[in-house]
Design a protein around this motif. Structure first.
Motif, PDB file in Angstrom:
ATOM      1  N   GLY A 135       0.838  -1.184   0.000  1.00 49.06           N
ATOM      2  CA  GLY A 135       0.000   0.000   0.000  1.00 49.06           C
ATOM      3  C   GLY A 135       0.875   1.237   0.000  1.00 49.06           C
ATOM      4  O   GLY A 135       2.094   1.154   0.177  1.00 49.06           O
ATOM      5  N   LEU A 136       0.277   2.367  -0.222  1.00 51.14           N
ATOM      6  CA  LEU A 136       0.995   3.631  -0.144  1.00 51.14           C
ATOM      7  C   LEU A 136       0.000   4.710   0.262  1.00 51.14           C
ATOM      8  O   LEU A 136      -1.161   4.687  -0.149  1.00 51.14           O
ATOM      9  CB  LEU A 136       1.691   3.973  -1.460  1.00 51.14           C
ATOM     10  CG  LEU A 136       0.881   4.101  -2.732  1.00 51.14           C
ATOM     11  CD1 LEU A 136       1.736   4.780  -3.808  1.00 51.14           C
ATOM     12  CD2 LEU A 136       0.453   2.735  -3.270  1.00 51.14           C
ATOM     13  N   SER A 137       0.470   5.624   1.104  1.00 49.42           N
ATOM     14  CA  SER A 137      -0.430   6.605   1.716  1.00 49.42           C
ATOM     15  C   SER A 137      -1.175   7.430   0.685  1.00 49.42           C
ATOM     16  O   SER A 137      -2.332   7.814   0.895  1.00 49.42           O
ATOM     17  CB  SER A 137       0.367   7.536   2.645  1.00 49.42           C
ATOM     18  OG  SER A 137       0.979   6.805   3.681  1.00 49.42           O
ATOM     19  N   GLU A 138      -0.533   7.713  -0.451  1.00 50.57           N
ATOM     20  CA  GLU A 138      -1.167   8.562  -1.458  1.00 50.57           C
ATOM     21  C   GLU A 138      -2.415   7.914  -2.045  1.00 50.57           C
ATOM     22  O   GLU A 138      -3.339   8.601  -2.491  1.00 50.57           O
ATOM     23  CB  GLU A 138      -0.187   8.870  -2.595  1.00 50.57           C
ATOM     24  CG  GLU A 138       1.101   9.532  -2.135  1.00 50.57           C
ATOM     25  CD  GLU A 138       2.214   8.531  -1.874  1.00 50.57           C
ATOM     26  OE1 GLU A 138       3.349   8.790  -2.290  1.00 50.57           O
ATOM     27  OE2 GLU A 138       1.928   7.475  -1.266  1.00 50.57           O
ATOM     28  N   ILE A 139      -2.424   6.568  -2.067  1.00 50.43           N
ATOM     29  CA  ILE A 139      -3.540   5.848  -2.674  1.00 50.43           C
ATOM     30  C   ILE A 139      -4.560   5.443  -1.615  1.00 50.43           C
ATOM     31  O   ILE A 139      -5.723   5.787  -1.675  1.00 50.43           O
ATOM     32  CB  ILE A 139      -3.035   4.610  -3.431  1.00 50.43           C
ATOM     33  CG1 ILE A 139      -2.063   5.023  -4.542  1.00 50.43           C
ATOM     34  CG2 ILE A 139      -4.200   3.818  -4.015  1.00 50.43           C
ATOM     35  CD1 ILE A 139      -2.663   5.899  -5.607  1.00 50.43           C
ATOM     36  N   MET A 140      -4.111   4.659  -0.601  1.00 51.33           N
ATOM     37  CA  MET A 140      -5.041   4.213   0.432  1.00 51.33           C
ATOM     38  C   MET A 140      -4.320   3.542   1.605  1.00 51.33           C
ATOM     39  O   MET A 140      -4.952   2.926   2.443  1.00 51.33           O
ATOM     40  CB  MET A 140      -6.055   3.229  -0.172  1.00 51.33           C
ATOM     41  CG  MET A 140      -7.246   2.883   0.687  1.00 51.33           C
ATOM     42  SD  MET A 140      -8.413   4.235   0.956  1.00 51.33           S
ATOM     43  CE  MET A 140      -9.382   4.158  -0.544  1.00 51.33           C
ATOM     44  N   GLY A 141      -3.017   3.637   1.708  1.00 53.30           N
ATOM     45  CA  GLY A 141      -2.313   2.937   2.776  1.00 53.30           C
ATOM     46  C   GLY A 141      -2.279   1.448   2.500  1.00 53.30           C
ATOM     47  O   GLY A 141      -2.532   0.995   1.383  1.00 53.30           O
ATOM     48  N   PRO A 142      -1.968   0.615   3.500  1.00 53.27           N
ATOM     49  CA  PRO A 142      -1.898  -0.827   3.281  1.00 53.27           C
ATOM     50  C   PRO A 142      -3.252  -1.375   2.856  1.00 53.27           C
ATOM     51  O   PRO A 142      -4.303  -0.839   3.223  1.00 53.27           O
ATOM     52  CB  PRO A 142      -1.493  -1.372   4.653  1.00 53.27           C
ATOM     53  CG  PRO A 142      -1.948  -0.337   5.624  1.00 53.27           C
ATOM     54  CD  PRO A 142      -1.771   0.967   4.915  1.00 53.27           C
ATOM     55  N   GLY A 143      -3.241  -2.455   2.058  1.00 53.94           N
ATOM     56  CA  GLY A 143      -4.483  -3.053   1.600  1.00 53.94           C
ATOM     57  C   GLY A 143      -4.751  -2.841   0.129  1.00 53.94           C
ATOM     58  O   GLY A 143      -5.790  -3.254  -0.388  1.00 53.94           O
ATOM     59  N   VAL A 144      -3.825  -2.208  -0.588  1.00 55.17           N
ATOM     60  CA  VAL A 144      -3.980  -2.044  -2.033  1.00 55.17           C
ATOM     61  C   VAL A 144      -3.805  -3.402  -2.722  1.00 55.17           C
ATOM     62  O   VAL A 144      -4.484  -3.720  -3.695  1.00 55.17           O
ATOM     63  CB  VAL A 144      -2.980  -1.016  -2.586  1.00 55.17           C
ATOM     64  CG1 VAL A 144      -3.014  -0.971  -4.113  1.00 55.17           C
ATOM     65  CG2 VAL A 144      -3.283   0.370  -2.016  1.00 55.17           C
ATOM     66  N   ALA A 145      -2.881  -4.221  -2.199  1.00 55.00           N
ATOM     67  CA  ALA A 145      -2.623  -5.537  -2.778  1.00 55.00           C
ATOM     68  C   ALA A 145      -2.052  -6.462  -1.707  1.00 55.00           C
ATOM     69  O   ALA A 145      -1.460  -5.999  -0.727  1.00 55.00           O
ATOM     70  CB  ALA A 145      -1.654  -5.431  -3.960  1.00 55.00           C
ATOM     71  N   CYS A 146      -2.228  -7.765  -1.904  1.00 59.70           N
ATOM     72  CA  CYS A 146      -1.685  -8.745  -0.964  1.00 59.70           C
ATOM     73  C   CYS A 146      -1.486 -10.061  -1.717  1.00 59.70           C
ATOM     74  O   CYS A 146      -2.171 -10.327  -2.709  1.00 59.70           O
ATOM     75  CB  CYS A 146      -2.638  -8.949   0.214  1.00 59.70           C
ATOM     76  SG  CYS A 146      -1.971  -9.976   1.551  1.00 59.70           S
ATOM     77  N   ASP A 147      -0.518 -10.871  -1.264  1.00 59.10           N
ATOM     78  CA  ASP A 147      -0.331 -12.158  -1.927  1.00 59.10           C
ATOM     79  C   ASP A 147      -1.103 -13.259  -1.203  1.00 59.10           C
ATOM     80  O   ASP A 147      -1.406 -13.159  -0.014  1.00 59.10           O
ATOM     81  CB  ASP A 147       1.151 -12.515  -2.084  1.00 59.10           C
ATOM     82  CG  ASP A 147       1.850 -12.853  -0.787  1.00 59.10           C
ATOM     83  OD1 ASP A 147       1.289 -12.607   0.288  1.00 59.10           O
ATOM     84  OD2 ASP A 147       2.980 -13.359  -0.856  1.00 59.10           O
TER      85      ASP A 147
END
Length: 333
Positions: A135-147
């Motif tokens: 994740g990245l703060s600019e987009i939405m923090g953690p939880g944008v992608a996961c394996d």
């Protein structure tokens, strides 16, 4: 970064989906060992765990002995933290003979680059499954992608974030499987929607169905960045921040070098700073005071404690082209 109430609900939902993909359920006790405060890791993981219905132990970082004690006493079954810190936790558990006392089964690690070798080491030493979250703060923090359990790339939640891979040079899209820069367009974000936002992270993408059966697009393990940003213990650090801090001081020259390494599974940062002629000849006590002062100024600038090493004038190599300010000795392959 701007978030509406709906954005925060979606964020929690995405983290909950990531935790579910990593095998965490509402029956679990999850210890959040990311930093809280303005860093999105701690609050993001906490919100997602609550959305899932799991019990949360909001530990944060800084006191590993207390963390491991709580891990044993509370019967923690899942943990969210950086991978390097989890290896440090493993060392502490081993030193205290407590590995067999914990009930940990799953780890969700992110906020810094890590390797398959590090994953295997974590899993072997703690007897758990370790998953990568992005994740990245600019987009939405953690939880944008996961394996998932297949570990063949991170599934991007493309109902909220549209991923593209482009060439950093031409800005044109590249084919699936080719390495390029990850670009996101937010689909549902209200507070600060972004259109084709360049993350600077280098990866590749595939739209093939995963072995787990999911059809979400998958991005591969990150191969580096297209800019000079470093990720150290989950904190984004730019050499320009160090430079700006040093230029505010009159006792140093504008010449410096950053040495990044990984010692005992934790990232370290040493900043070598050239001292002016008139200051370098001072007595040791004065140089120690100057070193402490520089360390404080840098910590205020980047939010990390660093080791400061004062070096003689003109001892840092000059360059006729782009100056080399960073030496990264971490083994990330």
């Amino acid at each position: 970064m701007g978030y509406t109430r709906r954005d925060l609900d979606i964020w929690s939902e995405c983290v909950a989906r990531a935790l579910t993909m990593a095998g965490v359920s509402r029956e679990d006790i999850i210890q959040v060992a990311y930093g809280y405060g303005l860093f999105t890791g701690g609050l993001g993981a906490h919100g997602g765990a609550e959305k899932l219905g799991a019990t949360v132990v909001p530990m944060s970082t800084g006191n590993t002995k207390k963390l491991t004690t709580m891990m044993v006493d509370f019967g923690v079954t899942a943990i969210a933290c950086t991978p390097s810190y989890l290896l440090h936790i493993a060392e502490t558990l081993e030193e205290n003979g407590e590995v067999d006392k914990i009930k940990l089964k799953t780890a969700v690690c992110g906020a810094e680059p890590w390797t398959e070798n590090m994953r295997r080491q974590i899993e072997d030493r703690l007897h758990i499954h370790a998953h990568d979250i992005y994740g990245l703060s600019e987009i939405m923090g953690p939880g944008v992608a996961c394996d998932c359990e297949c570990h063949t790339g991170l599934h991007v939640y493309d109902d909220h974030f549209l991923p593209e891979i482009i060439s950093p040079e031409t800005l044109e899209p590249v084919a699936d499987g080719e390495t390029g820069e990850l670009v996101f367009t937010t689909i549902t974000k209200e507070g600060l929607p972004l259109l084709r936002y360049r993350t600077r992270d280098l990866t590749s993408i595939t739209h093939e169905v995963c072995g787990c059966g999911r059809t979400l697009p998958r991005i591969s393990r990150f191969k580096g960045r297209s800019d000079d940003m470093l990720i150290i213990r989950g904190v984004n650090v730019f050499p320009s921040q160090i430079e700006a801090a040093l230029l505010e001081m009159g006792e140093t020259t504008p010449h410096y070098r950053m040495i990044v390494d990984r010692v005992n599974n934790l990232d370290t940062l040493e900043v070598q700073v050239e001292v002016g002629e008139k200051f370098f000849s001072d007595e040791i006590r004065e140089l120690e005071k100057l070193s402490t002062k520089i360390g404080h100024v840098i910590q205020q600038a980047i939010g990390l404690a660093v080791k400061v090493k004062l070096v003689e004038p003109k001892s840092i190599e000059r360059s006729m082209g782009k100056a080399v300010h960073v030496i990264d000795n971490r083994k990330l392959v």
